[in-house]
Design a protein around this motif. Structure first.
Motif, PDB file in Angstrom:
ATOM      1  N   LYS A  42     -14.184 141.653 -28.460  1.00  0.00           N
ATOM      2  CA  LYS A  42     -13.347 140.536 -27.326  1.00  0.00           C
ATOM      3  C   LYS A  42     -14.178 139.301 -27.218  1.00  0.00           C
ATOM      4  CE  LYS A  42     -11.670 143.184 -24.237  1.00  0.00           C
ATOM      5  NZ  LYS A  42     -12.616 144.629 -24.552  1.00  0.00           N
ATOM      6  N   SER A  94     -17.028 138.601 -28.407  1.00  0.00           N
ATOM      7  CA  SER A  94     -17.267 137.716 -29.910  1.00  0.00           C
ATOM      8  C   SER A  94     -16.044 137.197 -30.305  1.00  0.00           C
ATOM      9  CB  SER A  94     -17.773 138.870 -30.089  1.00  0.00           C
ATOM     10  OG  SER A  94     -18.608 139.821 -30.287  1.00  0.00           O
ATOM     11  N   SER A 150     -23.566 136.339 -31.456  1.00  0.00           N
ATOM     12  CA  SER A 150     -24.538 137.334 -31.306  1.00  0.00           C
ATOM     13  C   SER A 150     -24.801 138.689 -31.453  1.00  0.00           C
ATOM     14  CB  SER A 150     -24.830 137.776 -29.460  1.00  0.00           C
ATOM     15  OG  SER A 150     -25.597 138.223 -29.377  1.00  0.00           O
ATOM     16  N   GLN A 151     -25.234 139.585 -31.876  1.00  0.00           N
ATOM     17  CA  GLN A 151     -25.162 140.452 -31.934  1.00  0.00           C
ATOM     18  C   GLN A 151     -25.663 141.653 -31.066  1.00  0.00           C
ATOM     19  OE1 GLN A 151     -24.892 142.222 -34.786  1.00  0.00           O
ATOM     20  NE2 GLN A 151     -24.962 141.290 -36.042  1.00  0.00           N
ATOM     21  N   TYR A 187     -24.881 143.594 -27.358  1.00  0.00           N
ATOM     22  CA  TYR A 187     -23.597 143.839 -26.436  1.00  0.00           C
ATOM     23  C   TYR A 187     -24.041 143.641 -25.026  1.00  0.00           C
ATOM     24  CZ  TYR A 187     -19.822 146.551 -25.083  1.00  0.00           C
ATOM     25  OH  TYR A 187     -19.115 147.345 -24.399  1.00  0.00           O
TER      26      TYR A 187
HETATM   27  P1  GTP Z   1     -16.002 144.515 -23.194  1.00  0.00           P
HETATM   28  O1  GTP Z   1     -16.469 143.461 -22.994  1.00  0.00           O
HETATM   29  O2  GTP Z   1     -16.806 145.680 -23.046  1.00  0.00           O
HETATM   30  O3  GTP Z   1     -14.670 144.673 -23.476  1.00  0.00           O
HETATM   31  O4  GTP Z   1     -16.542 144.802 -25.027  1.00  0.00           O
HETATM   32  P2  GTP Z   1     -15.734 143.510 -25.879  1.00  0.00           P
HETATM   33  O5  GTP Z   1     -14.776 144.037 -26.548  1.00  0.00           O
HETATM   34  O6  GTP Z   1     -15.632 142.245 -25.382  1.00  0.00           O
HETATM   35  O7  GTP Z   1     -17.234 143.214 -27.499  1.00  0.00           O
HETATM   36  P3  GTP Z   1     -18.002 142.492 -27.477  1.00  0.00           P
HETATM   37  O8  GTP Z   1     -17.573 140.890 -27.613  1.00  0.00           O
HETATM   38  O9  GTP Z   1     -18.850 142.020 -26.237  1.00  0.00           O
HETATM   39  O10 GTP Z   1     -18.321 143.090 -28.931  1.00  0.00           O
HETATM   40  C1  GTP Z   1     -18.982 144.422 -28.947  1.00  0.00           C
HETATM   41  C2  GTP Z   1     -20.331 144.541 -29.875  1.00  0.00           C
HETATM   42  O11 GTP Z   1     -19.484 144.336 -31.160  1.00  0.00           O
HETATM   43  C3  GTP Z   1     -21.363 143.031 -29.665  1.00  0.00           C
HETATM   44  O12 GTP Z   1     -22.238 143.776 -30.403  1.00  0.00           O
HETATM   45  C4  GTP Z   1     -20.885 141.981 -31.228  1.00  0.00           C
HETATM   46  O13 GTP Z   1     -22.040 141.281 -31.476  1.00  0.00           O
HETATM   47  C5  GTP Z   1     -20.354 143.123 -32.081  1.00  0.00           C
HETATM   48  N1  GTP Z   1     -19.561 142.489 -32.663  1.00  0.00           N
HETATM   49  C6  GTP Z   1     -18.099 141.995 -32.345  1.00  0.00           C
HETATM   50  N2  GTP Z   1     -17.092 141.563 -33.174  1.00  0.00           N
HETATM   51  C7  GTP Z   1     -18.051 141.801 -34.996  1.00  0.00           C
HETATM   52  C8  GTP Z   1     -17.690 141.273 -35.722  1.00  0.00           C
HETATM   53  O14 GTP Z   1     -16.915 141.181 -36.523  1.00  0.00           O
HETATM   54  N3  GTP Z   1     -18.578 141.910 -37.223  1.00  0.00           N
HETATM   55  C9  GTP Z   1     -20.084 143.003 -36.637  1.00  0.00           C
HETATM   56  N4  GTP Z   1     -20.292 143.307 -37.216  1.00  0.00           N
HETATM   57  N5  GTP Z   1     -20.092 143.149 -35.342  1.00  0.00           N
HETATM   58  C10 GTP Z   1     -19.393 143.041 -34.497  1.00  0.00           C
END
Ligand code: GTP
Ligand code: MG
Length: 207
Positions: free
Chosen positions: A19, A21, A32-33, A35
Motif C-alpha cells: 500500500k 509503495s 524502495s525494496q 519494508y
Molecule cells: P503495511 O504498512 O505493513 O501495512 O505494509 P504495506 O502494504 O504498506 O507494504 P509496503 O508498501 O511497505 O511494501 C512491503 C514490501 O513489499 C516492501 O519491501 C516493498 O518494497 C515490496 N513491494 C511493494 N510493492 C511491490 C511490487 O509491486 N513489486 C515488488 N516486487 N515488491 C513490492
C-alpha cells in the motif's frame, strides 16, 4: 466551468501487500525494496488534472495492515468516498483477507445515499506472478468491487489507471447525489446508476 474536488480515498489491505509503495510511486514516483511497516495511518495528497479542466485532489489514507485487528478503522474510514483494496499476488493469505477488509469497510462507512463506497481491487506485485483474469472478474462482480487491476509499484504498472477508474466511479456517485433532489432528473440518475452497475471490471480496466 473549472471545478475543484477533494476526495478522501482509503488504501487498505493486509500487512506488506504494498500500500505504502503504491502511494509513494503514485505521488512521488519513487520505489524502495526496503519494508518499513506503517504504524496507524499515513497521508499523501495527489492532484489530478481531469479531462474537463477540473482539478481533483485525492487525499490518500494509507492505513497500516495491522490496523485490521484494532478499533480505529471506523475513525479512519469516516467521510471516505472511495477505496483501493490491495493484495499481494505472491501470498494467497492476503487475497483471502481482501473480503475481510471489504466487509469492514462496508460495515463502517457508506455514502450519503447509503450506497457502499466504490472500491477497486489491486493485485499488486504483478512483476512477480500474473493472476487469473476470469477468476478476478467474477470475484469483483460477486463482491461489489467496481474493477480490478494488476499493479506493480516496483515497475509502475497500472497504478494511475486504477486511480482513474476509482475517480470515475466517485464522480459518478457525486453526480447522482446532485441530481437526487430534482424529480425531473430522477430518470437520468436511475439510468446512470444502472449503467454504473454494468460497468464491468473489464470495461473499466480497458478504459
Ligand atoms: P503495511 O504498512 O505493513 O501495512 O505494509 P504495506 O502494504 O504498506 O507494504 P509496503 O508498501 O511497505 O511494501 C512491503 C514490501 O513489499 C516492501 O519491501 C516493498 O518494497 C515490496 N513491494 C511493494 N510493492 C511491490 C511490487 O509491486 N513489486 C515488488 N516486487 N515488491 C513490492
Ligand atoms: Mg505501509
Amino acid at each position: 466551468m473549472q471545478q475543484e474536488h477533494l476526495f478522501k480515498v482509503l488504501v487498505i489491505g493486509d500487512l506488506g501487500v504494498g500500500k505504502t509503495s503504491i502511494i509513494k510511486r503514485y505521488v512521488h514516483q519513487i520505489f524502495s525494496q526496503h519494508y518499513r511497516a506503517t504504524i496507524g495511518v499515513d497521508f499523501a495528497l495527489k492532484a489530478l488534472h481531469w479531462d474537463n479542466g477540473s482539478v481533483i485532489r485525492l487525499q490518500l489514507w494509507d492505513i497500516a495492515g495491522q490496523e485490521r485487528y484494532g478499533n480505529m478503522t471506523r475513525v479512519y474510514y469516516r467521510e471516505a468516498v472511495g477505496a483501493l483494496v490491495v493484495f499481494d499476488v505472491t501470498r494467497a493469505s492476503t487475497f483471502d483477507a481482501v473480503l475481510k477488509w471489504k466487509d469492514d469497510l462496508d460495515a463502517k462507512v457508506t455514502l450519503n445515499h447509503g450506497k457502499p463506497v466504490p472500491a477497486v481491487l489491486l493485485a499488486n506485485k504483478a512483476d512477480q506472478v500474473s493472476v487469473q483474469q476470469p477468476k478476478l472478474d467474477s470475484f469483483c462482480k460477486e463482491n461489489g468491487f467496481v474493477g480490478w487491476f494488476e499493479t506493480s509499484a516496483k515497475e509502475n504498472t497500472n497504478i494511475e489507471e486504477a486511480a482513474r477508474c476509482l475517480v470515475q466511479h466517485i464522480l459518478a456517485n457525486e453526480e447522482s447525489t446532485v441530481t437526487d433532489g430534482d424529480p425531473g432528473s430522477l430518470v437520468l440518475s436511475a439510468y446512470s446508476n444502472n449503467k454504473k452497475n454494468h460497468l464491468s471490471c473489464k470495461s473499466c480496466a480497458k478504459s
